[in-house]
Design an enzyme around this catalytic site. Structure first.
Site, PDB file in Angstrom:
ATOM      1  N   ASP A  25       0.825  -1.209   0.000  1.00 30.14           N
ATOM      2  CA  ASP A  25       0.000   0.000   0.000  1.00 30.14           C
ATOM      3  C   ASP A  25       0.862   1.264   0.000  1.00 30.14           C
ATOM      4  O   ASP A  25       1.927   1.303   0.621  1.00 30.14           O
ATOM      5  CB  ASP A  25      -0.905  -0.007   1.238  1.00 30.14           C
ATOM      6  CG  ASP A  25      -1.985   1.047   1.169  1.00 30.14           C
ATOM      7  OD1 ASP A  25      -2.352   1.461   0.046  1.00 30.14           O
ATOM      8  OD2 ASP A  25      -2.470   1.473   2.229  1.00 30.14           O
ATOM      9  N   HIS A  42       3.170   2.950  -8.940  1.00 32.47           N
ATOM     10  CA  HIS A  42       2.991   1.506  -9.107  1.00 32.47           C
ATOM     11  C   HIS A  42       4.246   0.857  -9.687  1.00 32.47           C
ATOM     12  O   HIS A  42       4.601  -0.262  -9.310  1.00 32.47           O
ATOM     13  CB  HIS A  42       1.775   1.228  -9.986  1.00 32.47           C
ATOM     14  CG  HIS A  42       0.476   1.619  -9.354  1.00 32.47           C
ATOM     15  ND1 HIS A  42       0.062   1.116  -8.131  1.00 32.47           N
ATOM     16  CD2 HIS A  42      -0.494   2.486  -9.749  1.00 32.47           C
ATOM     17  CE1 HIS A  42      -1.109   1.639  -7.818  1.00 32.47           C
ATOM     18  NE2 HIS A  42      -1.469   2.472  -8.774  1.00 32.47           N
ATOM     19  N   ASN A  73     -10.371  -3.021  -6.662  1.00 34.42           N
ATOM     20  CA  ASN A  73      -9.494  -2.103  -7.386  1.00 34.42           C
ATOM     21  C   ASN A  73      -9.976  -1.776  -8.798  1.00 34.42           C
ATOM     22  O   ASN A  73      -9.473  -0.833  -9.424  1.00 34.42           O
ATOM     23  CB  ASN A  73      -8.064  -2.669  -7.462  1.00 34.42           C
ATOM     24  CG  ASN A  73      -7.307  -2.576  -6.155  1.00 34.42           C
ATOM     25  OD1 ASN A  73      -6.365  -3.328  -5.911  1.00 34.42           O
ATOM     26  ND2 ASN A  73      -7.707  -1.646  -5.282  1.00 34.42           N
ATOM     27  N   ILE A 194      -7.356  -4.468   7.197  1.00 40.57           N
ATOM     28  CA  ILE A 194      -6.875  -5.572   6.365  1.00 40.57           C
ATOM     29  C   ILE A 194      -7.520  -5.601   4.978  1.00 40.57           C
ATOM     30  O   ILE A 194      -7.124  -6.410   4.136  1.00 40.57           O
ATOM     31  CB  ILE A 194      -7.051  -6.932   7.067  1.00 40.57           C
ATOM     32  CG1 ILE A 194      -8.521  -7.198   7.410  1.00 40.57           C
ATOM     33  CG2 ILE A 194      -6.193  -6.995   8.310  1.00 40.57           C
ATOM     34  CD1 ILE A 194      -8.743  -8.590   7.988  1.00 40.57           C
TER      35      ILE A 194
END
Length: 244
Positions: A25, A42, A73, A194
């Site tokens: 993350d 990314h 996502n 989580i």
């Protein structure tokens, strides 16, 4: 790896967990802080993953499971989703050449049918060609969601005529069948949840949260997380050492 860490591992002190799970993350925020597009974050995150995978193999972690792309996502901007898929394709193409040398099994948890035919083929090719390697296993959670996995497992159980159900049998219907539950979850990026990740598997997983963004998460940060893990008293519902 520092000489001290090498000595500790050689002597069995501070040995790494058998299975580490990571929520990768903070890529977008890393890029924003630098005035870069999220896609650059990314790309940096992929390099951090390579580094983490190599380090985990070096210190003896048997299983590494990473959250690459969740079922949620897909809600992100199309350009960002396409960039992530492009990076995955590039990584898997390169991985095909290196898996044999590293003897690392590459497995995938998640519904691959939502991916492009080319990316699906790459995933299946990597998994098939590496399935007999003995140098550790990397599990990539791709189009994965914990609730989705549990619902799919329940449907598989029902489709078999609802045989007597135990935890062990139910686990055999999961994408992670045959893989031990994670000992340690690491989440960089400052969030403390989580996010629908390995919900069944993390019943007794120790969790370490860090403010360091994933592209900056290096070997020292992994060492810190492992040290925190070793400071915990894992009781699995028993009183353990706290009452001794």
């Amino acid at each position: 790896m520092s000489p001290r860490k090498q000595k500790e591992l050689a002597e069995g002190a501070g040995s790494p967990p058998r299975h580490i799970a990571i929520i990768m993350d903070g890529n977008g925020r890393w890029a924003k802080k630098r005035g870069l597009p999220r896609t650059a974050g990314h790309a940096a995150g992929v390099e951090s993953f390579r580094r983490a995978a190599k380090y985990c193999r070096r210190i003896g972690v048997e299983y590494l499971t990473v959250y690459a792309f969740s079922t949620e996502n897909w809600k992100r901007p199309l350009e960002e989703v396409q960039a992530i898929m492009g990076l995955l394709k590039k990584y898997l193409g390169e991985a095909l050449e290196g898996l044999a040398a590293e003897q690392t099994r590459l497995c995938f948890f998640g519904d691959l049918t939502a991916l492009s035919p080319e990316l699906q083929a790459l995933c299946l090719d990597c998994a098939e060609k590496s399935k007999n390697y003995q140098g550790g296993q990397v599990n990539v959670c791709l189009n994965y969601g914990g609730r989705d996995e549990i619902v799919r497992a329940a449907k598989k159980w029902a489709a078999e005529g609802c045989p007597e159900l135990t935890e062990e049998r139910f686990g055999s219907y999961l994408w992670s069948a045959g893989v031990p539950d994670p000992d340690l979850l690491i989440r960089p990026g400052g969030e403390t949840r989580i996010s629908n990740y390995l919900l069944w598997q993390m019943a007794y997983t120790e969790m370490v949260f860090s403010d360091v963004l994933w592209p900056d998460f290096d070997e020292r940060e992994i060492d810190k997380a492992i040290e925190i893990y070793h400071s915990r008293n894992r009781r699995y519902g028993d009183v353990g050492k706290q009452e001794e």
